[in-house]
Design a protein around this motif. Structure first.
Motif, PDB file in Angstrom:
ATOM      1  N   HIS A  21       0.820  -1.207   0.000  1.00  0.00           N
ATOM      2  CA  HIS A  21       0.000   0.000   0.000  1.00  0.00           C
ATOM      3  C   HIS A  21       0.858   1.263   0.000  1.00  0.00           C
ATOM      4  CE1 HIS A  21      -3.637  -2.319   0.855  1.00  0.00           C
ATOM      5  NE2 HIS A  21      -2.866  -3.040   1.635  1.00  0.00           N
ATOM      6  N   ASP A  46       0.832   6.739  -3.029  1.00  0.00           N
ATOM      7  CA  ASP A  46      -0.190   7.402  -3.837  1.00  0.00           C
ATOM      8  C   ASP A  46      -1.230   8.077  -2.927  1.00  0.00           C
ATOM      9  OD1 ASP A  46      -1.431   5.215  -2.821  1.00  0.00           O
ATOM     10  OD2 ASP A  46      -1.995   4.326  -4.723  1.00  0.00           O
ATOM     11  N   GLU A  47      -2.276   8.633  -3.573  1.00  0.00           N
ATOM     12  CA  GLU A  47      -3.247   9.418  -2.801  1.00  0.00           C
ATOM     13  C   GLU A  47      -4.050   8.572  -1.821  1.00  0.00           C
ATOM     14  OE1 GLU A  47      -5.788  10.971  -6.003  1.00  0.00           O
ATOM     15  OE2 GLU A  47      -7.293   9.562  -5.267  1.00  0.00           O
ATOM     16  N   ARG A  48      -4.294   7.294  -2.164  1.00  0.00           N
ATOM     17  CA  ARG A  48      -5.046   6.434  -1.240  1.00  0.00           C
ATOM     18  C   ARG A  48      -4.248   6.203   0.058  1.00  0.00           C
ATOM     19  NH1 ARG A  48      -4.722   1.007  -0.932  1.00  0.00           N
ATOM     20  NH2 ARG A  48      -6.268  -0.045   0.338  1.00  0.00           N
ATOM     21  N   ARG A  99      -4.477   9.208   2.153  1.00  0.00           N
ATOM     22  CA  ARG A  99      -5.786   9.271   2.810  1.00  0.00           C
ATOM     23  C   ARG A  99      -5.825   8.322   4.004  1.00  0.00           C
ATOM     24  NH1 ARG A  99     -10.987   9.679   0.296  1.00  0.00           N
ATOM     25  NH2 ARG A  99      -9.987  10.837  -1.378  1.00  0.00           N
ATOM     26  N   MET A 151     -10.435   0.366   3.089  1.00  0.00           N
ATOM     27  CA  MET A 151     -10.490   1.401   2.041  1.00  0.00           C
ATOM     28  C   MET A 151     -10.045   0.863   0.700  1.00  0.00           C
ATOM     29  SD  MET A 151      -9.247   4.956   3.694  1.00  0.00           S
ATOM     30  CE  MET A 151      -8.965   5.739   2.115  1.00  0.00           C
ATOM     31  N   GLY A 167       0.192   5.747 -12.013  1.00  0.00           N
ATOM     32  CA  GLY A 167       1.186   6.049 -10.980  1.00  0.00           C
ATOM     33  C   GLY A 167       0.676   5.800  -9.576  1.00  0.00           C
ATOM     34  N   VAL A 168      -0.175   4.755  -9.434  1.00  0.00           N
ATOM     35  CA  VAL A 168      -0.685   4.384  -8.107  1.00  0.00           C
ATOM     36  C   VAL A 168      -0.386   2.902  -7.877  1.00  0.00           C
ATOM     37  CG1 VAL A 168      -2.539   6.096  -8.163  1.00  0.00           C
ATOM     38  CG2 VAL A 168      -2.994   3.795  -8.994  1.00  0.00           C
ATOM     39  N   SER A 169      -0.691   2.419  -6.663  1.00  0.00           N
ATOM     40  CA  SER A 169      -0.443   1.012  -6.374  1.00  0.00           C
ATOM     41  C   SER A 169      -1.586   0.147  -6.922  1.00  0.00           C
ATOM     42  CB  SER A 169      -0.318   0.803  -4.861  1.00  0.00           C
ATOM     43  OG  SER A 169      -1.546   1.074  -4.235  1.00  0.00           O
ATOM     44  N   GLN A 201      -3.148  -1.987  -5.256  1.00  0.00           N
ATOM     45  CA  GLN A 201      -4.172  -2.028  -4.205  1.00  0.00           C
ATOM     46  C   GLN A 201      -5.174  -0.888  -4.383  1.00  0.00           C
ATOM     47  OE1 GLN A 201      -1.041  -2.968  -3.671  1.00  0.00           O
ATOM     48  NE2 GLN A 201      -1.624  -5.044  -3.127  1.00  0.00           N
ATOM     49  N   THR A 202      -4.677   0.245  -4.874  1.00  0.00           N
ATOM     50  CA  THR A 202      -5.580   1.377  -5.125  1.00  0.00           C
ATOM     51  C   THR A 202      -6.554   1.037  -6.253  1.00  0.00           C
ATOM     52  OG1 THR A 202      -3.895   2.933  -4.377  1.00  0.00           O
ATOM     53  CG2 THR A 202      -5.638   3.839  -5.752  1.00  0.00           C
ATOM     54  N   SER A 239      -9.182  -1.311  -4.841  1.00  0.00           N
ATOM     55  CA  SER A 239     -10.150  -0.569  -4.019  1.00  0.00           C
ATOM     56  C   SER A 239     -11.108   0.248  -4.883  1.00  0.00           C
ATOM     57  CB  SER A 239      -9.425   0.370  -3.058  1.00  0.00           C
ATOM     58  OG  SER A 239      -8.760  -0.361  -2.079  1.00  0.00           O
ATOM     59  N   ARG A 278     -14.713   0.746  -2.923  1.00  0.00           N
ATOM     60  CA  ARG A 278     -14.427   1.058  -1.511  1.00  0.00           C
ATOM     61  C   ARG A 278     -13.740   2.409  -1.364  1.00  0.00           C
ATOM     62  NH1 ARG A 278     -11.900  -4.629   0.224  1.00  0.00           N
ATOM     63  NH2 ARG A 278     -10.103  -3.600  -0.698  1.00  0.00           N
ATOM     64  N   TYR A 279     -13.200   2.910  -2.456  1.00  0.00           N
ATOM     65  CA  TYR A 279     -12.451   4.154  -2.401  1.00  0.00           C
ATOM     66  C   TYR A 279     -12.851   5.042  -3.570  1.00  0.00           C
ATOM     67  CZ  TYR A 279      -8.479   7.312  -2.787  1.00  0.00           C
ATOM     68  OH  TYR A 279      -7.697   8.427  -2.888  1.00  0.00           O
ATOM     69  N   SER A 337      -9.688  11.004  -6.045  1.00  0.00           N
ATOM     70  CA  SER A 337      -9.702  12.470  -6.090  1.00  0.00           C
ATOM     71  C   SER A 337     -10.063  12.895  -7.509  1.00  0.00           C
ATOM     72  CB  SER A 337      -8.326  13.004  -5.718  1.00  0.00           C
ATOM     73  OG  SER A 337      -7.386  12.633  -6.708  1.00  0.00           O
ATOM     74  N   LEU A 347      -7.195  12.151  -9.888  1.00  0.00           N
ATOM     75  CA  LEU A 347      -7.091  10.759 -10.329  1.00  0.00           C
ATOM     76  C   LEU A 347      -8.225  10.392 -11.280  1.00  0.00           C
ATOM     77  CD1 LEU A 347      -5.451   8.165 -10.062  1.00  0.00           C
ATOM     78  CD2 LEU A 347      -6.790   7.569  -8.055  1.00  0.00           C
TER      79      LEU A 347
END
Lengths: 134, 65
Positions: free
Chosen positions: A65, A70-72, A75, A134, B24-26, B28-29, B32, B37-38, B41, B44
């Motif tokens: 994670h 990142d933004e998550r 948060r 989340m 450019g995120v994981s 897991q993001t 989600s 669940r998420y 922004s 994004l």
């Protein structure tokens, strides 16, 4: 190469955190066992070692994670710290009641160690719970 | 908020890793986001729309849960 990927490269791998967690658990186990067997539990430092072990286990669980930052993840950190403010307030209230109503006596070092250990553990456990939700 | 990220990703033959790399995120993001669940922004959400080549309204449905 993007900034995020460079940041991810600099983050130690999950295995590093797991290895450190195993080592720290062993060290904390020895210290907790010795203080319990000598009848001096809690001395203070063994609680800090145990909470550091909890922190490292949480970091190994959180690695996928936070590696991307990142933004998550940001948060999760914000909400985790917000929840922990209230968790710490409740813990301090309980501690005050326990000190006021029971014959329990602790030195300043022990009390600060208990609070610091609780804070370290609760912050990272909250991060793990939030990352699952989340 | 309901979203159609998984449908759009599947249509384009992208894996979750591919999409995570592009944004450019994981991973897991992405998981989600797809599970709802998420909520991302605005930044994004715009990136998602740009990757899929569609409008934000086509990706997210604020009326449905």
């Amino acid at each position: 190469m993007t900034v995020q990927r460079f940041a991810a490269l600099r983050t130690p791998g999950k295995g590093v955190f797991k290895g450190l967690a195993i080592y720290q658990t062993a060290v904390a186990g020895v210290f907790v066992l010795s203080s319990v067997l000598s009848g001096k539990f809690p001395v203070g430092h063994e609680l800090l070692l145990a909470s550091t072990a909890i922190m490292l286990w949480c970091l190994s669980a959180l690695h996928p994670h936070f590696a991307a930052d990142d933004e998550r993840w940001r948060r999760i950190r914000e909400r985790g710290m917000f929840f922990n403010y209230f968790i710490l307030l409740v813990f301090l209230a309980v501690l005050l009641i326990v000190f006021a109503l029971t014959p329990l006596e602790m030195s300043g070092y022990q009390t600060v160690s208990v609070i610091a250990s609780f804070l370290i553990s609760s912050v990272f456990i909250t991060f793990v719970v939030l990352s699952r939700r989340m | 908020m309901k979203n159609y990220i998984r449908d759009n990703r599947s249509e384009r033959g992208m894996t979750q890793d591919d999409l995570a790399e592009a944004l450019g995120v994981s991973r897991q993001t992405i998981i989600s986001l797809e599970k709802g669940r998420y909520n991302p922004s605005l930044e994004l959400a715009f990136k998602l729309a740009a990757v899929f080549g569609c409008r934000i309204e086509e990706l997210f449905d604020p009326e449905e849960e």
